[in-house]
Design a protein around this motif. Sequence first.
Motif, PDB file in Angstrom:
ATOM      1  N   SER A  62      38.102   2.459 -12.141  1.00  0.00           N
ATOM      2  CA  SER A  62      36.341   2.915 -12.091  1.00  0.00           C
ATOM      3  C   SER A  62      36.769   3.486  -9.673  1.00  0.00           C
ATOM      4  O   SER A  62      36.058   3.009  -9.252  1.00  0.00           O
ATOM      5  CB  SER A  62      35.196   1.767 -11.939  1.00  0.00           C
ATOM      6  OG  SER A  62      35.365   1.337 -10.703  1.00  0.00           O
ATOM      7  N   TYR A  63      38.356   3.628 -10.008  1.00  0.00           N
ATOM      8  CA  TYR A  63      39.214   3.820  -8.505  1.00  0.00           C
ATOM      9  C   TYR A  63      37.700   5.691  -8.179  1.00  0.00           C
ATOM     10  O   TYR A  63      37.598   6.444  -8.752  1.00  0.00           O
ATOM     11  CB  TYR A  63      40.557   4.574  -8.716  1.00  0.00           C
ATOM     12  CG  TYR A  63      40.710   5.096  -7.174  1.00  0.00           C
ATOM     13  CD1 TYR A  63      40.278   4.671  -5.940  1.00  0.00           C
ATOM     14  CD2 TYR A  63      40.504   6.855  -7.344  1.00  0.00           C
ATOM     15  CE1 TYR A  63      40.674   5.477  -4.771  1.00  0.00           C
ATOM     16  CE2 TYR A  63      41.452   7.756  -5.939  1.00  0.00           C
ATOM     17  CZ  TYR A  63      41.668   6.685  -4.969  1.00  0.00           C
ATOM     18  OH  TYR A  63      40.895   7.292  -4.201  1.00  0.00           O
ATOM     19  N   MET A  64      37.083   5.007  -7.153  1.00  0.00           N
ATOM     20  CA  MET A  64      36.307   6.451  -6.843  1.00  0.00           C
ATOM     21  C   MET A  64      37.138   6.586  -5.004  1.00  0.00           C
ATOM     22  O   MET A  64      36.655   5.320  -4.321  1.00  0.00           O
ATOM     23  CB  MET A  64      35.278   6.636  -6.906  1.00  0.00           C
ATOM     24  CG  MET A  64      34.549   7.600  -6.468  1.00  0.00           C
ATOM     25  SD  MET A  64      33.776   7.669  -4.162  1.00  0.00           S
ATOM     26  CE  MET A  64      32.511   9.239  -5.353  1.00  0.00           C
ATOM     27  N   ALA A  65      37.457   7.814  -4.553  1.00  0.00           N
ATOM     28  CA  ALA A  65      37.047   7.697  -2.998  1.00  0.00           C
ATOM     29  C   ALA A  65      36.474   7.318  -2.333  1.00  0.00           C
ATOM     30  O   ALA A  65      37.181   6.895  -0.973  1.00  0.00           O
ATOM     31  CB  ALA A  65      39.193   8.966  -2.126  1.00  0.00           C
ATOM     32  N   GLY A  66      35.299   8.137  -2.369  1.00  0.00           N
ATOM     33  CA  GLY A  66      34.620   7.977  -1.574  1.00  0.00           C
ATOM     34  C   GLY A  66      33.643   5.979  -1.050  1.00  0.00           C
ATOM     35  O   GLY A  66      31.984   6.407  -0.620  1.00  0.00           O
ATOM     36  N   SER A  67      34.161   5.287  -1.969  1.00  0.00           N
ATOM     37  CA  SER A  67      32.657   4.003  -1.777  1.00  0.00           C
ATOM     38  C   SER A  67      33.887   3.207  -0.804  1.00  0.00           C
ATOM     39  O   SER A  67      35.381   2.842  -1.588  1.00  0.00           O
ATOM     40  CB  SER A  67      32.258   3.765  -2.479  1.00  0.00           C
ATOM     41  OG  SER A  67      31.425   2.459  -2.747  1.00  0.00           O
ATOM     42  N   PRO A  68      33.525   1.920  -0.543  1.00  0.00           N
ATOM     43  CA  PRO A  68      34.888   1.419  -0.108  1.00  0.00           C
ATOM     44  C   PRO A  68      34.890  -0.305  -1.182  1.00  0.00           C
ATOM     45  O   PRO A  68      35.740  -0.909  -1.535  1.00  0.00           O
ATOM     46  CB  PRO A  68      33.959   0.038   0.848  1.00  0.00           C
ATOM     47  CG  PRO A  68      32.212   0.371   1.287  1.00  0.00           C
ATOM     48  CD  PRO A  68      32.749   2.207   0.785  1.00  0.00           C
ATOM     49  N   GLY A  69      33.872   0.080  -2.180  1.00  0.00           N
ATOM     50  CA  GLY A  69      33.660  -0.887  -3.740  1.00  0.00           C
ATOM     51  C   GLY A  69      34.984  -0.182  -4.960  1.00  0.00           C
ATOM     52  O   GLY A  69      35.004  -1.412  -5.023  1.00  0.00           O
ATOM     53  N   THR A  70      35.466   1.240  -4.453  1.00  0.00           N
ATOM     54  CA  THR A  70      36.328   1.522  -5.136  1.00  0.00           C
ATOM     55  C   THR A  70      37.175   2.422  -4.846  1.00  0.00           C
ATOM     56  O   THR A  70      38.304   2.072  -5.601  1.00  0.00           O
ATOM     57  CB  THR A  70      35.381   2.800  -5.912  1.00  0.00           C
ATOM     58  OG1 THR A  70      34.490   3.533  -5.346  1.00  0.00           O
ATOM     59  CG2 THR A  70      34.093   2.306  -7.079  1.00  0.00           C
ATOM     60  N   ALA A  71      37.168   2.244  -3.718  1.00  0.00           N
ATOM     61  CA  ALA A  71      38.541   2.638  -3.033  1.00  0.00           C
ATOM     62  C   ALA A  71      39.107   2.258  -3.266  1.00  0.00           C
ATOM     63  O   ALA A  71      41.029   3.055  -2.802  1.00  0.00           O
ATOM     64  CB  ALA A  71      38.407   3.434  -1.533  1.00  0.00           C
ATOM     65  N   HIS A  72      40.020   0.735  -3.364  1.00  0.00           N
ATOM     66  CA  HIS A  72      40.610   0.200  -2.682  1.00  0.00           C
ATOM     67  C   HIS A  72      41.662  -0.397  -5.206  1.00  0.00           C
ATOM     68  O   HIS A  72      42.220  -0.808  -5.187  1.00  0.00           O
ATOM     69  CB  HIS A  72      40.657  -1.506  -2.662  1.00  0.00           C
ATOM     70  CG  HIS A  72      39.271  -2.255  -3.695  1.00  0.00           C
ATOM     71  ND1 HIS A  72      37.778  -1.541  -3.451  1.00  0.00           N
ATOM     72  CD2 HIS A  72      39.210  -3.898  -3.177  1.00  0.00           C
ATOM     73  CE1 HIS A  72      37.316  -2.961  -4.016  1.00  0.00           C
ATOM     74  NE2 HIS A  72      37.846  -4.028  -3.881  1.00  0.00           N
ATOM     75  N   PRO A 122      33.637   7.574 -14.805  1.00  0.00           N
ATOM     76  CA  PRO A 122      33.102   8.313 -13.207  1.00  0.00           C
ATOM     77  C   PRO A 122      32.245   6.110 -12.756  1.00  0.00           C
ATOM     78  O   PRO A 122      32.225   5.501 -13.173  1.00  0.00           O
ATOM     79  CB  PRO A 122      31.998   7.906 -14.294  1.00  0.00           C
ATOM     80  CG  PRO A 122      32.055   8.509 -15.502  1.00  0.00           C
ATOM     81  CD  PRO A 122      32.677   7.348 -15.947  1.00  0.00           C
ATOM     82  N   ALA A 123      32.123   6.863 -11.441  1.00  0.00           N
ATOM     83  CA  ALA A 123      32.256   5.550 -10.468  1.00  0.00           C
ATOM     84  C   ALA A 123      31.462   5.558  -9.585  1.00  0.00           C
ATOM     85  O   ALA A 123      31.418   7.816  -8.939  1.00  0.00           O
ATOM     86  CB  ALA A 123      32.924   4.272  -9.826  1.00  0.00           C
ATOM     87  N   THR A 124      30.204   5.627  -8.547  1.00  0.00           N
ATOM     88  CA  THR A 124      29.459   6.641  -7.627  1.00  0.00           C
ATOM     89  C   THR A 124      29.012   4.683  -7.007  1.00  0.00           C
ATOM     90  O   THR A 124      28.905   3.632  -7.487  1.00  0.00           O
ATOM     91  CB  THR A 124      28.168   6.452  -7.959  1.00  0.00           C
ATOM     92  OG1 THR A 124      26.851   5.988  -8.551  1.00  0.00           O
ATOM     93  CG2 THR A 124      27.959   7.763  -8.511  1.00  0.00           C
ATOM     94  N   CYS A 125      28.511   4.931  -4.969  1.00  0.00           N
ATOM     95  CA  CYS A 125      28.260   3.409  -4.649  1.00  0.00           C
ATOM     96  C   CYS A 125      25.916   4.117  -4.344  1.00  0.00           C
ATOM     97  O   CYS A 125      26.083   5.350  -3.740  1.00  0.00           O
ATOM     98  CB  CYS A 125      28.787   3.824  -3.889  1.00  0.00           C
ATOM     99  SG  CYS A 125      28.036   2.874  -2.605  1.00  0.00           S
TER     100      CYS A 125
END
Length: 556
Positions: A39-49, A74-77
């Motif tokens: 669920s990597y997503m570049a726009g959130s610190p919860g997923t960007a790593h 999909p992933a969102t914050c």
Amino acid sequence: MSQEYWNGAQAAHRRVMMKAAGYSDGDIRKKPHIGVPNSYMAGSPGTAHLRQITEAVKEGIWAAGGVPVEFGIPATCGNIANGAEELKYEQVGRDIVAMSIEFVTRVHNFDGLVMTASCDNIIAGCYLAAMRLDIPTMVVTGGSMQPGQYCGKTVVEADLDAARFSGASEEELMEMEDNVCPSFGACPSMGTANTMQMLGEVLNLVLPGTSTIPASDNAKLRKAREAGKYAVELVKSGRRPSQLITREVLMNAIMFDMAVAGSTNAVLHILSFSYELGIRLTLEDFEKYAKEIPCINAVVPSGPYTVVDFHYAGGVMNVMKMLESKLFTEVPGMYGISWKEMLAKVTPRENEVIHSLERPLFQEPGLKILRGNLSPNGAIVRPTAVYDEVKYMRGKAKVFDGDRAAFEAIQAGEIVPGDIIVIRYEGCKGAPGMKELMLSIDALIGLGLHKSVGLISDARFSGFNFGAIIGHVSPEAYDGGNIALVENGDEIVIDIPGGEVSLLVSEEELQERRKRWVCPPLKEEKGCLNLFARLCRPAEEGGAMQPWDLDAKFHG
């Protein structure tokens, strides 16, 4: 194992696609295929790593003789949509995540899964997919972020909202923004993200002792690699979620959630998990344990500590050890031994963050079900996040058909101490999507009204929120629940100790109002929100986009 799917002349077209993607013939034909939803997503610190964590998972799978196949989900914050109408997509997103994993996994016929996820409804969607697919599955969490430091004080993201509404200048907000979220990971309070990460251990989906490892701690990478290795063993043993998540395991999850004062959203998710597994669970089960399990966890908003403190204070396994006398311990654990055997290896560590049952932080549970004529099917509150001044209220209703309208009234000074705000048509169907009421609640907190004003809604709340806020009211307004009939000036009683939320209007008057009530049209005419509104279960059944037949015979 899926080897039949990949061997023989009939599988030539499958093999050639895998070979073209870089996999060797021997790996394709002979080794277990492990899907790795990321669920990597570049726009959130919860997923960007999560790319780095996922790489460690894949290394572990390769090392143990498996074939990892990574794919994106999909992933969102939730904080991105905070204050916007788009926040109603978050609950729907749980089901979309589960469906996306189901789709890819069924087509590729994976032998097992290792998912990487951190945040809110995304990680809940991963758990839902695990139970639906029922193949050997593990989840590796992204962990929590470090708390920030601002003006000599420890701060978390929720403190930014308080500053925003209390009149902080643009320059002060900018400085706070630069300091409040200093690392990757989920916001370090008992929000939905960390609640669901923790519950993964209780549900036998996350390696014991690993869910709350901070994102900044390199133990996260080591344990991710270990999880990848163990996933191959799990596949070879054939242990599936339906074998590891029994009714008693779900009961343990309820008890754990009560003890840590987890996010109220966990109720929706645990109920959905039970129905996905074919296990009948109801709000009555939550009511039962609310009478037995007090809050023993001093993490924000129930106490002053963060999830990082919680991890180093012993984490999930320490809480489970504190609850051992109440838990079902003969149930299976992830390692093929019982929870009794696992907990025998844990030394209890009573401390300022994690208390014992004998000396709880509160005498109250972390969650409580309220009933009354406003919510005959149940409503939810987190008592440990409610100030004593507003645990019992009798006040006049101020009614709003939506979060923004209530927010504007609060901003305009139309809400005064003693008022009880009613926000409706924000439930599963009404929003649609069961919106989190971040606008109005953040305004109440920021203006200091959370100690004197109540709020009742068919919507849900962020795990960050606190105050006399009661959500998940069911039946919701769109379904004609009594919340749709409330009028400005009606008297309402909120009695959290007594478990009641009631409208002080006669049944005869309510019947007259019902004759005049007209169901509004759906707010969304197409897309996933429209589908959700037409297919979703009510809040007391988890709010999932599923046509479960609850009259069918459930096992467990």
